[in-house]
Scaffold this active site. Structure first.
Site, PDB file in Angstrom:
ATOM      1  N   GLY A   1       0.837  -1.207   0.000  1.00 12.99           N
ATOM      2  CA  GLY A   1       0.000   0.000   0.000  1.00 12.99           C
ATOM      3  C   GLY A   1       0.864   1.246   0.000  1.00 12.99           C
ATOM      4  N   ARG A  61       0.789  -4.876  -4.963  1.00 14.02           N
ATOM      5  CA  ARG A  61       0.929  -6.062  -4.115  1.00 14.02           C
ATOM      6  C   ARG A  61       1.167  -7.210  -5.091  1.00 14.02           C
ATOM      7  NH1 ARG A  61      -0.643  -3.969   0.722  1.00 14.02           N
ATOM      8  NH2 ARG A  61      -2.451  -2.587   0.785  1.00 14.02           N
ATOM      9  N   ASP A  71       5.801  -4.903   6.180  1.00 14.01           N
ATOM     10  CA  ASP A  71       6.264  -6.233   6.565  1.00 14.01           C
ATOM     11  C   ASP A  71       6.364  -7.211   5.378  1.00 14.01           C
ATOM     12  OD1 ASP A  71       6.558  -7.887   9.143  1.00 14.01           O
ATOM     13  OD2 ASP A  71       5.181  -9.066   7.907  1.00 14.01           O
ATOM     14  N   THR A 124       4.371   2.581   5.772  1.00 15.17           N
ATOM     15  CA  THR A 124       2.966   2.150   5.775  1.00 15.17           C
ATOM     16  C   THR A 124       2.195   3.073   6.694  1.00 15.17           C
ATOM     17  OG1 THR A 124       1.413   0.478   6.597  1.00 15.17           O
ATOM     18  CG2 THR A 124       3.628   0.360   7.484  1.00 15.17           C
ATOM     19  N   ASP A 130      -0.082   2.202   8.485  1.00 18.62           N
ATOM     20  CA  ASP A 130      -0.560   1.432   9.643  1.00 18.62           C
ATOM     21  C   ASP A 130       0.337   1.541  10.875  1.00 18.62           C
ATOM     22  OD1 ASP A 130      -2.521   0.558   7.877  1.00 18.62           O
ATOM     23  OD2 ASP A 130      -1.465  -1.301   7.406  1.00 18.62           O
ATOM     24  N   ASP A 171       2.560  -0.429  11.774  1.00 19.61           N
ATOM     25  CA  ASP A 171       2.567  -1.754  12.414  1.00 19.61           C
ATOM     26  C   ASP A 171       3.901  -2.478  12.220  1.00 19.61           C
ATOM     27  OD1 ASP A 171       2.289  -2.121   9.707  1.00 19.61           O
ATOM     28  OD2 ASP A 171       0.708  -3.623   9.843  1.00 19.61           O
ATOM     29  N   ARG A 216      -5.241  -2.105   9.050  1.00 16.59           N
ATOM     30  CA  ARG A 216      -5.152  -3.566   8.878  1.00 16.59           C
ATOM     31  C   ARG A 216      -5.445  -4.231  10.220  1.00 16.59           C
ATOM     32  NH1 ARG A 216      -3.277  -6.135   4.409  1.00 16.59           N
ATOM     33  NH2 ARG A 216      -2.313  -4.237   3.641  1.00 16.59           N
TER      34      ARG A 216
END
Ligand code: F6P
Length: 319
Positions: free
Chosen positions: A11, A72, A103, A125, A127, A129, A171
């Site tokens: 993304g 992706r 990741d 990202t 996110d 994360d 996510r």
């Protein structure tokens, strides 16, 4: 070292463009030839390479998205795909690859590293994360976008005396929801890392109403459930006039904030330095503001948990 490549994968995240700019300009500054791989690993499989010049990254420092496009690419998860990508890099004389992504993108970079291509990952990202770094590129901008949206929703929520459920991305992580929920003054913040009961959300709403509160905002991370379903539940159990906003991909766009531009510029230039120093299989990061390189395995074996003190604070302040 003579030739390096850069790609963006997964993304997109606001800040990827200033990051690409930093790789290209720092690389050229150090006398390297820099190649852009378009469309992430999908472009690597096709050998979709373009030469990068000082001019090719002009006027992008302020732009969201990625000028190299992204994708992706499930095919790159297979040994055949990785072999093909490896061969395209080797045939083009590319010695090192800098990967902006999350990741999943780093797993691809680790594979190429194991095959003998130097790889450095740059955490990118919305996110946030990825563990072992202060911040991922794009998170700050995404949180800002969500806060602006919540502020606007609050205007109309106040005018109509309504309850809003705002579903945000992330996510399976709740970092965006938590930061934006606290900064946006949400009454409830629902994140996947903390189990919740909708009855408690209702009780909180009712306590607010008893105190004279006429509007409320509930922020839910997509990983914690469906905003639409939470909205329906609240409507059915309270009779309140509830509306639901799923913010969606608006969170991935927009001009990167200064924080994201500075972070991306620092990490992009640092990734070039790491390549020149012969480093590989590592993520370029900041920890407590200091640049550092973290092995991919360490990153994969760690988890960034949401800051519980922030969660508790959001809970206290929305009483
Ligand atoms: O990882 C970034 C992210 O925006 C997540 O927050 C979200 O779940 C996902 O990507 C959406 O992916 P796509 O753009 O493929 O719909």
């Amino acid at each position: 070292m003579k030739k390096i490549a850069v790609l963006t994968s997964g993304g997109d995240a606001p800040g990827m463009n200033p990051g690409i700019r930093a790789v290209v300009r720092a690389g050229i500054y150090h006398g390297l030839e820099v190649v852009g791989v378009r469309h992430g690993y999908a472009g690597l499989l096709r050998g979709d390479f373009i030469p990068m010049t000082l001019e090719s990254v002009g006027d992008i420092v302020q732009r969201g998205g990625t000028c190299l496009y992204t994708a992706r690419c499930p095919e790159f998860m297979t040994p055949e795909g990785q072999q093909l990508g490896f061969e395209h890099l080797r045939q083009s004389g590319i010695e090192a690859l800098i990967v902006f992504g999350g990741d999943g993108s780093f797993h691809g970079a680790l594979r190429l590293h194991e095959m003998g291509i130097q790889t450095i990952g740059v955490p990118s990202t919305i996110d946030n994360d990825i563990a072992c770094c202060d911040l991922t590129i794009g998170f700050d901008t995404a949180v800002q976008t969500v806060i602006e949206a919540i502020d606007k929703i609050r205007d109309t929520a106040t005018s109509h005396e309504r309850t809003y459920v705002v579903e945000v991305m992330g996510r399976s992580a709740g970092h965006i929801a938590l930061q934006a929920g606290l900064a946006g003054g949400a009454e409830s913040v629902l994140i996947p890392e903390v189990p919740y009961q909708l009855e408690d959300v209702i009780k909180r709403l009712e306590r607010g109403i008893a105190r004279g509160k006429k509007h409320s905002i509930i922020v839910i991370a997509e990983g914690a459930g469906s905003g639409v379903e939470v909205g329906q539940y609240v409507r059915e159990h309270t009779g309140l006039d509830v509306r639901v906003t799923v913010l969606g991909h608006v969170q991935r766009g927009g001009a990167p904030t200064a924080t994201d531009r500075v972070l991306a510029s620092r990490l992009g230039a640092y990734a070039v330095n790491l390549c020149m120093a012969g480093e590989s299989g590592k993520m370029a990061a900041t920890q407590n503001g200091e640049l550092c390189a973290v092995p991919f395995e360490t990153v994969f074996n760690s988890v960034r948990a949401p800051e519980m003190s922030v969660y508790q604070l959001a809970d206290i302040l929305s009483i």
